[in-house]
Design a protein around this motif. Structure first.
Motif, PDB file in Angstrom:
ATOM      1  N   VAL A   1      -5.478  -5.770   3.069  1.00 21.64           N
ATOM      2  CA  VAL A   1      -5.283  -4.905   3.794  1.00 21.64           C
ATOM      3  C   VAL A   1      -4.496  -3.804   3.128  1.00 21.64           C
ATOM      4  N   GLN A   2      -4.571  -2.477   3.598  1.00 24.16           N
ATOM      5  CA  GLN A   2      -3.796  -1.382   3.108  1.00 24.16           C
ATOM      6  C   GLN A   2      -2.463  -1.338   4.031  1.00 24.16           C
ATOM      7  N   ALA A   3      -1.261  -1.389   3.379  1.00 27.86           N
ATOM      8  CA  ALA A   3       0.074  -1.566   4.080  1.00 27.86           C
ATOM      9  C   ALA A   3       1.238  -0.564   3.496  1.00 27.86           C
ATOM     10  N   ALA A   4       1.840  -0.263   4.113  1.00 30.77           N
ATOM     11  CA  ALA A   4       3.099   0.632   3.871  1.00 30.77           C
ATOM     12  C   ALA A   4       4.139  -0.244   3.191  1.00 30.77           C
ATOM     13  N   GLY A   5       4.029  -1.675   3.082  1.00 26.93           N
ATOM     14  CA  GLY A   5       4.838  -2.517   2.442  1.00 26.93           C
ATOM     15  C   GLY A   5       4.634  -3.748   2.736  1.00 26.93           C
ATOM     16  N   PRO A   6       5.381  -4.892   2.196  1.00 28.40           N
ATOM     17  CA  PRO A   6       5.148  -6.129   2.679  1.00 28.40           C
ATOM     18  C   PRO A   6       5.526  -6.626   4.090  1.00 28.40           C
ATOM     19  N   GLY A   7       6.281  -5.835   4.732  1.00 22.48           N
ATOM     20  CA  GLY A   7       6.608  -6.350   6.277  1.00 22.48           C
ATOM     21  C   GLY A   7       5.621  -5.785   6.708  1.00 22.48           C
ATOM     22  N   ASP A   8       4.993  -4.593   6.771  1.00 21.79           N
ATOM     23  CA  ASP A   8       3.757  -4.240   7.263  1.00 21.79           C
ATOM     24  C   ASP A   8       2.675  -4.927   7.161  1.00 21.79           C
TER      25      ASP A   8
END
Length: 192
Positions: free
Chosen positions: A108-115
């Protein structure tokens, strides 16, 4: 000051692909000083049996994992900040096997590991655990045929055999019992 400092090399999670098209699967971990050392150690430890075509290693500090229970007690883990980019998602679906297996199920494309963890939870709500790591954190074996052959051919030649596939040296004990050739035993009517 800690009187017993941790002097081990960093821990790396190992993901093995058994065949082209199959998911990489977490199979265990190794301690290693650098990425190439991690791959070589992983090959020596986890590629003893047939059907390996790829290995990935990811430093433990680059992994973010959670179970549903952990997300209930520590929901802040979904706010873990980090670098935006492509993240791999891993899912554990069963406790049935004796080892802990996590299948990598996509990116996935994410803003960071939490996202990324939040997206994994949304896409696989019935999972027993989720694991995410950034694509840049994975060190991989090369996919060219020459590398695959040199890294994994020795494992193809090894056949994992169950005990019953090994030949019997001498005569089988059942045959000796039926023939009355075991000390202190007389032949039985059914064996005679």
């Amino acid at each position: 000051m800690d009187s017993h400092p941790d002097t081990q090399w960093p821990r790396w999670e190992v993901f093995k692909q058994d065949a082209p098209g199959r998911p990489h699967q977490a199979v265990g971990s190794v301690h290693a000083g650098d990425p190439q050392h991690a791959l070589l150690t992983a090959r020596n430890v986890f590629v003893r049996r047939p059907a390996a075509v790829s290995l990935w290693c990811v430093r433990e500090s680059d992994l973010l994992t959670a179970t549903p229970e952990e997300l209930t007690t520590r929901p802040a883990v979904l706010d873990t900040a980090g670098e935006a980019g492509t993240y791999h998602l891993g899912v554990k679906r069963t406790h049935k096997r004796s080892m802990t297996f996590v299948d990598l199920v996509g990116t996935v494309q994410a803003a960071g590991p939490g996202d990324a963890l939040r997206q994994a939870q949304a896409a696989h709500p019935d999972a027993l655990a989720w694991l995410v790591f950034p694509d840049r954190a994975a060190v991989r074996t090369d996919e060219d045929p020459g590398t695959v052959e040199s890294w994994f051919a020795p494992a193809k030649e090894k056949t994992y055999k169950q005990q019953q596939y090994y030949g019997v040296i001498g005569r089988h004990i059942g045959e000796l019992k039926r023939a009355g050739l075991m000390p202190g035993r007389a032949p039985t009517e059914e064996g005679a």
